[in-house]
Design a protein around this motif. Structure first.
Motif, PDB file in Angstrom:
ATOM      1  N   HIS A  57       4.216  26.183  35.688  1.00 53.73           N
ATOM      2  CA  HIS A  57       5.226  25.625  34.776  1.00 53.73           C
ATOM      3  C   HIS A  57       6.630  25.726  35.377  1.00 53.73           C
ATOM      4  O   HIS A  57       7.489  24.893  35.125  1.00 53.73           O
ATOM      5  CB  HIS A  57       5.152  26.295  33.397  1.00 53.73           C
ATOM      6  CG  HIS A  57       5.524  27.734  33.363  1.00 53.73           C
ATOM      7  ND1 HIS A  57       4.583  28.741  33.499  1.00 53.73           N
ATOM      8  CD2 HIS A  57       6.713  28.343  33.210  1.00 53.73           C
ATOM      9  CE1 HIS A  57       5.197  29.905  33.431  1.00 53.73           C
ATOM     10  NE2 HIS A  57       6.487  29.692  33.249  1.00 53.73           N
TER      11      HIS A  57
ATOM     12  N   VAL B 266       6.937  22.811  37.936  1.00 55.44           N
ATOM     13  CA  VAL B 266       7.179  21.523  37.259  1.00 55.44           C
ATOM     14  C   VAL B 266       8.579  21.519  36.639  1.00 55.44           C
ATOM     15  O   VAL B 266       9.303  20.526  36.706  1.00 55.44           O
ATOM     16  CB  VAL B 266       6.099  21.273  36.181  1.00 55.44           C
ATOM     17  CG1 VAL B 266       6.386  19.981  35.439  1.00 55.44           C
ATOM     18  CG2 VAL B 266       4.735  21.223  36.814  1.00 55.44           C
ATOM     19  N   LEU B 267       8.933  22.665  36.050  1.00 56.74           N
ATOM     20  CA  LEU B 267      10.252  22.774  35.426  1.00 56.74           C
ATOM     21  C   LEU B 267      11.352  22.489  36.456  1.00 56.74           C
ATOM     22  O   LEU B 267      12.331  21.791  36.161  1.00 56.74           O
ATOM     23  CB  LEU B 267      10.417  24.192  34.854  1.00 56.74           C
ATOM     24  CG  LEU B 267      11.461  24.338  33.758  1.00 56.74           C
ATOM     25  CD1 LEU B 267      11.030  23.584  32.515  1.00 56.74           C
ATOM     26  CD2 LEU B 267      11.669  25.814  33.419  1.00 56.74           C
TER      27      LEU B 267
ATOM     28  N   LEU C 235       4.604  19.601  31.273  1.00 57.13           N
ATOM     29  CA  LEU C 235       3.869  20.711  31.892  1.00 57.13           C
ATOM     30  C   LEU C 235       2.352  20.505  31.778  1.00 57.13           C
ATOM     31  O   LEU C 235       1.592  20.979  32.618  1.00 57.13           O
ATOM     32  CB  LEU C 235       4.240  22.036  31.226  1.00 57.13           C
ATOM     33  CG  LEU C 235       5.731  22.422  31.266  1.00 57.13           C
ATOM     34  CD1 LEU C 235       5.958  23.702  30.507  1.00 57.13           C
ATOM     35  CD2 LEU C 235       6.178  22.592  32.714  1.00 57.13           C
TER      36      LEU C 235
ATOM     37  N   TYR D  36      -0.533  21.295  34.643  1.00 55.29           N
ATOM     38  CA  TYR D  36      -1.606  22.281  34.546  1.00 55.29           C
ATOM     39  C   TYR D  36      -2.948  21.633  34.854  1.00 55.29           C
ATOM     40  O   TYR D  36      -3.781  22.182  35.558  1.00 55.29           O
ATOM     41  CB  TYR D  36      -1.654  22.887  33.137  1.00 55.29           C
ATOM     42  CG  TYR D  36      -0.726  24.057  32.961  1.00 55.29           C
ATOM     43  CD1 TYR D  36      -1.032  25.298  33.520  1.00 55.29           C
ATOM     44  CD2 TYR D  36       0.450  23.940  32.237  1.00 55.29           C
ATOM     45  CE1 TYR D  36      -0.182  26.380  33.359  1.00 55.29           C
ATOM     46  CE2 TYR D  36       1.305  25.002  32.065  1.00 55.29           C
ATOM     47  CZ  TYR D  36       0.983  26.232  32.632  1.00 55.29           C
ATOM     48  OH  TYR D  36       1.822  27.290  32.478  1.00 55.29           O
TER      49      TYR D  36
ATOM     50  N   ALA E 262       3.115  23.085  25.758  1.00 59.36           N
ATOM     51  CA  ALA E 262       3.108  21.769  26.401  1.00 59.36           C
ATOM     52  C   ALA E 262       2.221  20.794  25.621  1.00 59.36           C
ATOM     53  O   ALA E 262       2.581  19.624  25.414  1.00 59.36           O
ATOM     54  CB  ALA E 262       2.613  21.892  27.838  1.00 59.36           C
TER      55      ALA E 262
END
Lengths: 222, 423
Positions: A98, A101-102, A211, A215, B5
């Protein structure tokens, strides 16, 4: 490591960002020329009447520009990453997925926000040259949802590009299109004024969704 | 983080579905049922109306493709279009002339074309037109009321309410201090208590004459302002400041019977007369200005006040002194769900509409359908239970998904099953 990701994305996007900014400034220039022409062809009070009472939006070319900008930046940022699944290499860096990606989204979204802020400033400046503050306020209230549509377009495009499975890619596309469309409804100038805070919250709530495909990309089974 | 998410996608997905699926359903199967047109016939002395029915009338008087449109009166009698128009000769007077029926003879009086034209007027007030219910820049043109030309023209300046009036010159986009000072002095002399809180005018030049602006001051007093030969002309009206003016809609009609419609804070509607600014209350039982369209139809014999929400239309017939004579109410066909809407109400528990017909502002309006919504929620929850049992996955995630489905029905069910919980 996080700073390295930011730096990598900044280096990658710099040229695209400049191109995006140039496109937006060209459109702003066009709107300014068109606005000057309106006042050259008619009495100022008649132009005011058309804008204030008939709802003529001289800044219409701005409507889809943020969406185009958001799409452009997302494609520039994530399409190369998807080629041969290069993004998987990034996701194997010693950092939580995460955060990886962030880092990407922070840079991309930041780049889009900067361009859209330039649009907003340009629109406010050119409107205040010819119209009173009340018209500037309504103009910005009309254009703000379009700018937010630029952010959902960026996030939506990232969602679609990062998603590895076709079924979810179609679903993400539908949700992103629908959400972006919510910001682009035709109404009287300023019609979005009272729900602007809600729209901001909606964009904020949508942001972490990027996100999810990351994943799935990192731990994909299909 | 994964859950965050996932729900960050589920929430927008539910909103998007609740906005677009009903819209798509309406486009595919729905039909627009316009509001009933209700009138009072000066000929038959009955209320008559034109409706679009949800289903074609069994015995239609009209051609097949018009079978859903019916004209009828309060006794249930049907009329053809021509018969209907003959019952409303003051409205369709041009057709009366074409059919050789002028001059009209009604109640022993005779009305020729000129007499009808001179005494016809329609004035409307829709919720959107009430002050504050639509976006408005609030910079107004104060027209020259006695121009040296045949038609009205826009002035170079517009004014805003900034305590008093502040005029802004359009050529330079700058305040005109001199003009502002002149008008504010005139207002002060007339007794205005600053700051002004409402300005109401008819901001167009496409009207027979200009009646200026009505201004409401800090004390609630109402002033009439005009620009006459470039100079301010101000009158303090005798309207009681305690009335509480909410909105004023200026009317500039050649009949010159009244200057405006005035809405008070307690939802009463008045006509503001041209002579001495008298207020004539309109007897409108059950009138809700925020949810009802209002229309006053004036003809040489009667005034008919018609007001309606999206279900019921009411009418009061008034005499020339605005005393009620007779009233009627009619439930419009649009009040009931169309067959397609009815099916949809069992499929999804609610819809979200962005546009509000009674406001110029967008809003996220959640609209449910009572017990149908509960049924829609129940079947979605039951399907989710089957889905959850078959997946045999436990944990808090499945409960959270269950709650989403329980609250959002089919929309949530689609979202949580397309985006399944992942390890």
């Amino acid at each position: 490591m996080f700073r390295s990701i930011l730096l990598k994305e900044y280096t990658k996007l710099k040229a695209f960002w400049l191109a995006g900014l140039a496109l937006n400034l060209c459109v702003a220039g066009y709107v300014l020329v068109a606005l000057r022409k309106l006042f050259a062809l008619d009495h100022a009070e008649v132009v005011w009447y058309r804008v204030i009472h008939l709802g003529q939006t001289f800044y219409d070319p701005f409507m889809y520009l943020p969406v185009i900008t958001g799409l452009f930046m997302a494609v520039a940022q994530f399409l190369p990453e998807m080629k041969n699944h290069r993004f998987r290499i990034s996701l194997h860096l010693p950092l939580a997925p995460h955060l990886i990606v962030l880092g990407h989204v922070l840079v991309g979204l930041g780049a889009v926000v900067l361009i859209l802020a330039a649009d907003l400033l340009a629109l406010a400046a050119m409107t205040s040259l010819y119209f009173p503050a009340e018209v500037v306020a309504v103009t910005l209230a009309t254009a703000l949802p379009w700018l937010l549509a630029g952010l959902t377009a960026y996030l939506g495009a990232a969602l679609v590009l990062l998603e590895p499975g076709w079924r979810l890619r179609v679903f993400n596309l539908a949700v992103s299109l629908g959400l972006t469309g919510l910001f682009l409804h035709q109404g009287a100038p300023g019609a979005y004024q009272r729900i602007l805070p809600l729209l901001f919250i909606l964009v904020l709530a949508f942001t972490p969704s990027v996100l999810l495909p990351a994943y799935r990309f990192r731990y994909r089974k299909d | 983080m994964l859950h965050l998410a996932r729900y960050a996608l589920i929430l927008p997905a539910v909103i998007v579905m609740a906005v677009y699926l009903p819209m798509l359903f309406d486009m595919s199967f729905g039909e627009r049922v316009p509001k009933t047109h209700l009138f009072y016939s000066p000929v038959s002395k009955k209320f008559i109306w034109r409706d679009k029915l949800l289903r074609p009338a069994e015995e239609s008087l009209e051609e097949v493709h018009h079978a859903q449109f019916v004209q009828m009166d309060q006794d249930g009698k049907r009329y053809t279009r021509q018969e209907f128009e003959k019952l409303l000769p003051f409205i369709y007077y041009k057709n009366m002339e074409l059919w050789g029926l002028l001059p009209l003879k009604i109640d022993g009086a005779s009305f020729d074309k000129e007499a009808i034209r001179a005494d016809r007027q329609v004035v409307e007030l829709k919720p959107k037109q009430i002050a504050g219910r639509s976006p408005d820049e609030q910079v107004y043109p104060l027209l020259e009321s006695q121009p040296d030309a045949a038609r009205l023209a826009f002035p170079e300046e517009r004014f805003r309410l900034a305590g008093g009036l502040e005029f802004i010159n359009a050529d330079f986009n700058r305040p005109d201090q001199e003009l502002s000072r002149k008008f504010n002095q005139a207002l002060k002399k007339a007794g205005v208590a600053f700051p002004l809180r409402l300005a109401a005018g008819n901001n167009t030049i496409l009207k027979p004459f200009d009646n200026g602006f009505f201004l409401v001051d800090a004390s609630g007093a109402v002033f009439h302002l005009k620009r006459v030969k470039g100079e301010p002309w101000v009158v303090k009206t005798p309207i009681d400041p305690a009335l509480g003016v909410r909105s004023i809609k200026v009317s500039e009609n050649r009949r010159k019977e009244f200057r405006a419609l005035l809405l008070s804070n307690d939802d009463r509607l008045f006509l503001l007369s041209s002579d001495n600014y008298r207020l004539t209350p309109l007897p409108l039982e059950g009138y809700d200005p925020d949810g009802m369209d209002f229309k006053l139809i004036i003809n040489p014999l009667y005034r008919t006040a018609v007001y309606s929400d999206d279900k019921i239309i009411r009418a009061v017939v008034l005499d020339k002194d605005y005393r009620p004579l007779v009233s009627y109410q009619h439930t419009m066909p649009g009040a009931e769900l169309t067959p397609a809407q009815s099916v949809f109400s069992y499929l999804a528990p609610f819809r979200i509409d962005l546009e509000d017909p009674n406001s110029g502002y967008f809003a996220f309006q959640l609209k449910g359908w009572g017990t149908h919504s509960l049924i829609a929620l129940a079947w979605a929850a039951a399907l989710f239970l089957v889905y959850a049992l078959r997946r045999r996955s436990g944990g808090t995630g499945i409960w959270a998904d269950g709650l989403v489905v329980l609250l959002t029905g089919a929309y949530g069910l689609i979202a949580v099953t397309v985006l399944p919980l992942e390890e």
